[in-house]
Scaffold this active site. Sequence first.
Site, PDB file in Angstrom:
ATOM      1  N   CYS A  74       0.830  -1.206   0.000  1.00  0.00           N
ATOM      2  CA  CYS A  74       0.000   0.000   0.000  1.00  0.00           C
ATOM      3  C   CYS A  74       0.866   1.258   0.000  1.00  0.00           C
ATOM      4  O   CYS A  74       1.331   1.707   1.054  1.00  0.00           O
ATOM      5  CB  CYS A  74      -0.923  -0.019   1.214  1.00  0.00           C
ATOM      6  SG  CYS A  74      -1.973   1.431   1.309  1.00  0.00           S
ATOM      7  N   CYS A  99      -0.417   4.150   2.051  1.00  0.00           N
ATOM      8  CA  CYS A  99      -0.292   4.001   3.516  1.00  0.00           C
ATOM      9  C   CYS A  99       1.145   4.232   3.965  1.00  0.00           C
ATOM     10  O   CYS A  99       1.387   4.841   4.998  1.00  0.00           O
ATOM     11  CB  CYS A  99      -0.654   2.597   3.980  1.00  0.00           C
ATOM     12  SG  CYS A  99      -2.019   1.855   3.164  1.00  0.00           S
ATOM     13  N   ASP A 100       2.090   3.684   3.224  1.00  0.00           N
ATOM     14  CA  ASP A 100       3.455   3.578   3.753  1.00  0.00           C
ATOM     15  C   ASP A 100       4.496   4.424   3.039  1.00  0.00           C
ATOM     16  O   ASP A 100       5.643   4.498   3.491  1.00  0.00           O
ATOM     17  CB  ASP A 100       3.895   2.096   3.711  1.00  0.00           C
ATOM     18  CG  ASP A 100       2.972   1.224   4.536  1.00  0.00           C
ATOM     19  OD1 ASP A 100       2.488   1.706   5.574  1.00  0.00           O
ATOM     20  OD2 ASP A 100       2.714   0.069   4.155  1.00  0.00           O
TER      21      ASP A 100
END
Length: 305
Positions: free
Chosen positions: A132, A135-136
């Site tokens: 992701c 997200c990261d």
Amino acid sequence: MYKSIIIGTGPAGLTAAIYLARANLNPLVIEGPEPGGQLTTTTEVENFPGFPDGIMGPELMANMRKQAERFGAEFKTGWVNSVDLSSRPFKLQVEGMGELVAESVIISTGASARYLGIENERENVGRGVSTCATCDGFFFRNKKIIVVGGGDSAMEEAHFLTKFASEVVLVHRRNELRASKIMQDRARSNPKITWNLDKTPLAVEANGMGVTALKVRNNETGEDELIETNGIFVAIGHTPNTKFLGGQITTDEQGYIIVNPGSSETNIPGVFACGDVQDSKYRQAISAAGSGCMAALDCERFLEA
Ligand code: NAP
């Protein structure tokens, strides 16, 4: 005996829950291991209509859940091991809850990100291996990172990650990309993206602190190579969560549920599907929510008949 059980709580399942609950059908909603679905692993959602300043993914999902609860949807956490859809009422075997029985079922179990299945990959999820980017990506400011894959997702993630990374190396197992021309062009014109094509990932290299490199096979020379990196983003597609159906619902060869065109009806009357579990093409929160609405209306009509 429930009138309707909804399996899965992404935008599709929760929208179906809002509609069914508002129609006084008191659905039971089963939340699985990823409550809220893929949006809970994203940060800001900028393209969900109605939020001109954007909204955080987890907040959007929490709001949808609250909205469904307000109208009487019941939520239970559990893992559906198997289903018996051979006759009505349908039977669901749910971990920790035993057998649940319902007159209708809405399947909204989504699709999960695929992993490469190489050595050391799973052990390093959250320590440098991610599926992701949104997200990261933030954790890899000014670092060199790798994106694996040759489809639109890989192009999109690579492009997005250049916001943070000093360099994004795109690793793909073939010389040709599967991605659409427009996505390829966008990635190719990004000077921060470099290309390592025709390289098959073999193993994640890590030292107790995190990822240090990706080991690949150079398919042209047959030699193994190490590409140094702190972050590996795997963007090789998704697998629809349909295994628990045991082949009772018709799917395509990839496992996505086939619905009757323009509806949410599956091959079994009384069983409906919505969201990513039946959509490998659009895969958007808003299209999932729209199909959740369709499933609820189809279900309501089925129960009235
Ligand atoms: P995809 O099109 O199926 O591409 C997956 C890629 O991963 C392929 O290049 C594949 O290689 C590679 N791959 C698969 N398994 C692998 C393995 N075990 N090891 C190494 N490489 C592996 O998946 P996607 O990119 O997620 O796209 C799915 C759908 O969503 C597509 O219809 C796409 O157009 C759409 N989508 C659209 C957008 C957009 O337009 N903004 C963004 C994302 C996704 P091979 O090519 O060698 O098979």
